[in-house]
Scaffold this motif. Structure first.
Motif: not given
Length: 787
Positions: A394-398, A401-413
């Protein structure tokens, strides 16, 4: 006084002033009965209605005129009355002119109450049939019988003060045509509690209903067929509420279950050829406070897309887990993220298909401020091709909002654990938050029941590289394993988590190393969907059962798909017991084909060689809903040890509204009506507190809203009431055929995912839908209330 002609529009539509409606500021009710009606019942009814008119606060009082003379039915004479009651009115009691006057009265906005054999009046009149709603079927019961009445409407003034169910003696009509969906049913009679005779309705037997009809208001109750009824407190409350509404002394929503008042609309178009621009393999959704709908695709692709199944190939099972968002403000869809998952591996035999991938999504409670999204998934990068093991996390992503995409580099497991990926099945996936910010995570047992003939998944023998894949005692029945569980943790801002108080284990039992403190509920098989009631914080969950088509006197119960209300930590049974503590037979090495003793649901033991947790595990809590290929709530006579007979011809079906076959339970939400929400699409307050339960399939499987008794829901109490949603959340060709997830939005509308028409793939029918309410507000309108 001006008299409107027949066919004139309802007064409320012409003029908002209450003076245009029949009746007076000092409300008056006409009670009409046939001259040859049974005297005891008629007089009991008149006396009751007169007494009811003097009960309660002064602004709810009404006077009563009682007569058997049909000459009172004139266009001008009826205008003095706020409501007309047909009591003991069997037969053709009005001539053509008199019925015409009644029609005119109703079209002007008048109220009508029909009691019991009022449904037999005016037998040749189609208009009167519509006013009543249906007609009694010939050959039904003629004598009073004691039966249980279920109260489904908790808000209508005719039922709001009644118990969820009550037993009474009455004459119970069967109906020529079941009016469900054409009228608004407020109460049903439970046929399993009496002998319904010829023309039985089955589990859906309406007994009291209302509708806004031809400009006026009509309430009918099939009760009141005995003089004794009018002395009963519950029936008198029921009748009084009906009189208040029809007399314009109270408002009621009598449109909430009329199926034409709902609209189902497909929101997503089919994907472009070879693309996943609209939707992936549908597998779950969550809805932001601003109404945006985020939904995920597990990992399957088009049916003709090559699937790598060779474990020597580094691309084995590589799939695209997708996150899309639908924005109701723009009515547009965008692709938010694509993750490389182990999940594009479907079809074929036991060692080929798999259910891993992107299996769960939930937005942070403060998503509007922090843009955090939690995903439950199996990253392809973490699989071990030699041991056939993977990592679920279970990972948390951010969300950017500017790009409307999920920042995959923001993953916190937040949390990760091992899963076997050698053999099918059961990844679970559902997630939700409670009001304290605790995160609930549903995990499947990663286990196959194919090595136990479709009964308990407890065969310890099959394994790959030393890891059993057919023994759910290693996972769901193991206190030291996170699979086959509902986990509960509290995410912290730094990406870690803490353990809330009240979970099933502390982690320190027997000195530690035998339990996992994250476990809230153990003993679930494949809980794809869970939900938290936003008002009570109770957990609702459903899971899929094994594959046995029939019960076995050797091994135990058949395939039971299950739903449960969970109010505290506990054990829900799998793979030891199912349903209402119905045990399986134990098996073990050296010969798992030979049955051992029956499991003890009150004191189960995990004696599997694959168990690394406690041997003595928590007692099993009964579940609320279970259904097999034979039907809903199978139960059997039990011996002195409490073991069911499992003889099919001795089976009792305790939940007759459920049927099975090919089945896959899909838990839904508990609806909570928000009266502060200014919404033109919200489902009505009628549905408040009802729990939505359904099945992936749409043939004879369930798609129902049920009423639970809060006093026993958490301990396995059966539903008090259920009603089908098949005409509201449409089934069949062109409808939502393969239910995959369903949730209510902040505006009170419902969003539904349709999986499509092929497992482990995306098809042209894979879609996001929206179901909205299009009926009007409660009647009478505020300005039309009398008094």
């Amino acid at each position: 006084m001006t008299i409107a002609l027949l066919g004139t529009a309802p007064a409320a539509a012409q003029n908002e002033e209450a003076s245009t409606l029949p009746g007076a500021q000092d409300p008056l009710v006409l009670v009409f009965h046939a001259a040859d009606a049974p005297e005891d019942r008629t007089q009991a009814g008149i006396s009751a209605i007169e007494a009811l008119g003097a009960e309660g606060p002064a602004d709810e009082h009404f006077a009563v005129d009682a007569t058997s003379d049909p000459a009172v039915f004139t266009p001008s004479g009826l205008l003095d009355y706020n409501a007309v009651v047909f009591l003991s009115a069997d037969g053709a009691v009005l001539n053509a002119n008199q019925e015409s006057a009644l029609q005119n009265y109703v079209r002007l906005g008048g109220g009508f109450v029909g009691v019991h054999d009022a449904a037999l009046a005016q037998p040749e009149s189609e208009w009167f049939t519509g006013l009543i709603g249906s007609r009694p079927e010939a050959g039904g019961p003629a004598d009073p019988q004691r039966a249980v009445v279920e109260v489904g409407d908790r808000t209508n003034p005719a039922t709001s003060g009644l118990p969820l169910e009550w037993a009474k003696s009455d004459v119970w009509f069967n109906w020529e045509t079941n009016p469900t969906g054409q009228v608004h049913t407020v109460a049903r009679v439970r046929e399993s509690t009496y002998e319904p005779g010829e023309g039985a309705e089955g589990w859906d037997h309406p007994i009291s209903w209302c509708r806004d009809y031809d400009g006026g208001r009509s309430f009918y109750t099939g009760m009141g067929g005995t003089a004794q009824s009018f002395t009963e407190n519950n029936f008198r409350k029921h009748l009084r509420g009906a009189l208040l509404w029809t007399s314009r002394l109270a408002r009621a929503d009598c449109q909430a279950t009329i199926t034409d008042n709902y609209e189902a609309e497909r929101l997503t178009a089919p994907n472009q050829p070879g693309e996943l621009d609209q939707i992936g393999e549908p597998h779950g959704l969550d809805i932001a406070d601003d109404g945006r709908v985020f939904y995920i695709g597990r990992g399957g692709h088009w049916a003709d897309t090559p699937v790598v199944t060779d474990w020597n190939d580094p691309q084995i099972g590589l799939g695209e887990g997708t996150v899309h968002v639908y924005d109701p403000a723009t009515e547009e869809v965008s692709l938010v993220a694509t993750l490389d998952v182990f999940g594009n591996k479907g079809g074929g035999g036991e060692l080929v298909k798999i259910e891993e991938g992107l299996v769960g999504i939930v937005l942070d409670p403060d998503f509007a401020e922090n843009n955090w999204m939690y995903l439950h998934w199996t990253p392809h990068s973490e699989i071990d091709r030699e041991t056939h093991m993977g990592e679920r996390r279970v990972s948390r992503f951010t969300l950017d909002e500017e790009t409307g995409t999920l920042d995959l580099a923001s993953e916190q497991v937040l949390l990760s654990w091992p899963v076997q990926i050698h053999s099918c099945c059961h990844a679970g996936g559902g997630m939700d938050f409670d009001s304290a910010g605790n995160l609930y995570i549903a995990t499947g047992d990663t286990n196959s029941s194919q090595f136990s003939d479709g009964y308990s998944g407890n065969n310890p023998e099959p394994n790959f590289e030393g890891v059993s894949f057919a023994d759910a005692r290693r996972t769901a029945g193991n206190t030291n394993n996170l699979n086959g569980k509902i986990l509960r943790i509290h995410p912290e801002d730094d990406g870690t988590y803490t353990i809330p108080e009240g979970n099933l284990f502390t982690g320190e039992e027997e000195g530690g190393g035998k339990t996992r403190a994250e476990i809230y509920v153990m003993g679930v098989r494949n809980p794809s969907r869970i939900s938290i009631d936003p008002q009570t914080d109770s957990l609702q969950v459903g899971w899929v059962g094994p594959d046995a088509a029939e019960p076995s006197t050797t091994w135990g119960p058949a395939k039971y798909d299950t739903f449960a209300v969970i109010t505290e930590a506990g054990n829900r049974g799998w793979p030891y017991c199912m349903g209402n503590s119905q045990p399986y037979r134990d098996r073990n090495l050296p010969d798992p084909t030979q049955p051992l003793g029956w499991y003890d649901c009150d004191a189960p033991k995990n004696e599997s060689p694959n168990n690394d947790g406690l041997v003595d595990i928590p007692p099993v809590t009964d579940n609320n809903i279970w259904y097999s290929p034979q039907g809903g709530g199978p139960d059997f006579p039990r011996d002195a040890e409490g073991v069911p007979s499992y003889e099919l011809d001795e089976q009792t079906l305790r939940l007759p509204w459920l049927t099975g076959g090919g089945q896959a339970a899909m838990n839904g939400p508990v609806y909570r009506y928000d009266d502060s929400q200014d919404s033109e699409v919200a489902w009505p307050e009628y549905w408040d507190g009802k729990w939505f339960v359904g099945d992936h399939y749409d043939a004879d499987q369930p798609r129902h809203a049920v009423v639970m008794d809060p006093a026993n829901a958490g301990s396995g109490g059966l539903p008090v009431h259920a009603e089908s949603l098949d005409e509201i959340i449409p089934t069949g060709e062109g409808g939502i055929r393969n239910l995959m997830d369903w949730k209510f939005a902040p505006d009170g509308s419902m969003y539904v995912l349709d999986y499509g028409r092929g497992f482990f793939t995306v098809t042209g029918e894979s879609a996001l839908w929206r179901v909205t309410y299009t009926g009007g507000e409660a009647t009478p309108l505020p300005q039309d209330l009398a008094g």
